[in-house]
Enzyme design. Structure first.
Site, short mmCIF file in Angstrom:
data_model
loop_
_atom_site.label_atom_id
_atom_site.label_comp_id
_atom_site.label_asym_id
_atom_site.label_seq_id
_atom_site.Cartn_x
_atom_site.Cartn_y
_atom_site.Cartn_z
N SER A 142 -2.26 94.40 22.65
CA SER A 142 -2.57 95.10 23.90
C SER A 142 -1.98 96.51 23.91
CB SER A 142 -2.05 94.31 25.11
OG SER A 142 -2.71 94.70 26.29
N SER B 36 -4.78 94.92 31.70
CA SER B 36 -5.26 95.12 30.32
C SER B 36 -6.55 94.41 29.94
CB SER B 36 -4.16 94.72 29.33
OG SER B 36 -3.16 95.71 29.27
N LYS C 167 -9.33 96.46 28.46
CA LYS C 167 -9.50 96.76 27.03
C LYS C 167 -10.69 96.04 26.42
CE LYS C 167 -4.67 97.98 26.80
NZ LYS C 167 -3.30 97.45 26.79
N LYS D 126 -8.80 88.04 26.63
CA LYS D 126 -7.83 89.12 26.81
C LYS D 126 -6.98 88.85 28.04
CE LYS D 126 -5.81 92.94 25.77
NZ LYS D 126 -4.56 92.36 26.35
#
Length: 331
Positions: free
Chosen positions: A129, A71, A74, A242
């Site tokens: 997320s 993730s 992102k 992140k």
């Protein structure tokens, strides 16, 4: 004089590199000691630490090895959204998007036809997320995820990425979806230029208001544990970043931190559970200390030059290790 400055700069850079492997101290004639830190051992398979203003690499561990990102993908989705959308634009969650979700997907239980502002989607993307938020933003910008992936790859190259290929906006496993630690640092370096991005990643919670498909507000919670004051991993220098995880990628983490006027970006790939926060802490502590000590060591050498070569007046050599440069000033 130019030769002396060049020689000393080379010496400083050599000592800085050696200092990554061996911790040692140097003492000047006044008894002041400068300790050069030893590079940390981390669990993550690949990692990098950079100073984003200059692009200086302070630490690296297989930084150009192709790895699955999960993730942290992102970050790129958020970057493109900030560059292509107004925060008040309305995003509609498509049937294809919602029906593609599986039980394993990170999500915020969006419904088909749900309308949400870009701003709300970005917070859901970066805090919760939410995979459906990533897909919704991709469809909003490019019409479909395939076209958005092309945009991601073009933007990655613009950021300076060399060995990255994106296949989707959310980071779900795909053999043709990979990054490197170096490339993710370059992408993060571009993302932190946007104040809205920094606001988002520094938030611990965000409330998405009720909308055409929600009768109650929904609260998104940050997954980067280093910005929670109550967390055992809390670090006051960390602005945000992140997290990511898939079975194939392991735990991944990109982090932006700032201490005074010194900024750092760390990337850790394929670490193990919450150890990724410990890895990141080690890297940040090392980086801040290294920059501080390199500057101190440069001043120590400068003092030696002044004493032994009588540098003054029109020929003052300023050694600035944190910028990796020698500047000659006229006074």
């Amino acid at each position: 004089m130019k030769k002396i400055c060049t020689y000393i700069l080379s010496l400083l850079m050599l000592v800085s590199v050696i200092g990554q492997a061996f911790a040692f101290s140097l003492t000047n004639t006044y008894g002041a000691t400068v300790s050069l830190p030893k590079a940390p051992d981390i669990v993550g398979e690949c990692a990098i630490l950079i100073e984003p203003n200059t692009g200086t690499v302070l630490y690296e561990k297989d930084p150009n090895k192709k790895m699955y990102p999960a993730s942290i993908t992102k970050i790129m989705t958020a970057l493109l959204t900030l560059e292509h959308c107004d925060m008040n634009e309305t995003v509609v969650y498509s049937k294809k998007n919602i029906e593609s979700l599986t039980a394993e997907d990170s999500n915020i239980q969006c419904k088909v036809g749900e309308k949400m502002k870009v701003k709300d989607c970005l917070y859901a993307l970066m805090l919760s997320s939410a995979n459906e938020a990533a897909t919704a933003l991709a469809e909003h910008i490019s019409g479909n995820t395939e076209e958005f992936a092309k945009l991601m790859n073009a933007r990655a190259k613009k950021a300076g990425a060399k060995n990255t290929h994106f296949a989707n906006p959310n980071g779900l496993h795909n053999e043709n979806h990979y990054v490197t630690a170096y490339d993710m640092a370059m992408i993060m370096k571009d993302a932190i230029k946007y104040p809205a991005f920094l606001d988002i990643i520094h938030s611990t919670t965000y409330t998405i208001p009720a909308n055409n498909k929600r009768t109650e507000p929904f609260t998104s919670y940050q997954r980067h544990m280093m910005i929670y004051p109550t967390s055992q991993y809390y670090d006051a220098d960390v602005i945000g970043g992140k997290t990511g995880y898939t079975d194939q990628a392991g735990k991944t983490l990109v982090t932006y931190a700032k201490r005074g006027d010194v900024s750092l970006i760390s990337v850790v790939l394929k670490s193990n559970g919450d150890v990724v926060f410990e890895d990141t802490k080690k890297l940040l502590d090392y980086g801040f200390k290294k920059l501080k000590d390199d500057t101190g060591f440069a001043k120590l050498i400068y003092g030696y030059l002044v004493q032994h070569y009588e540098l003054s007046g029109t020929d003052t050599c300023l050694l600035l290790m944190d910028q990796k440069a020698v500047k000659k000033s006229k006074t």
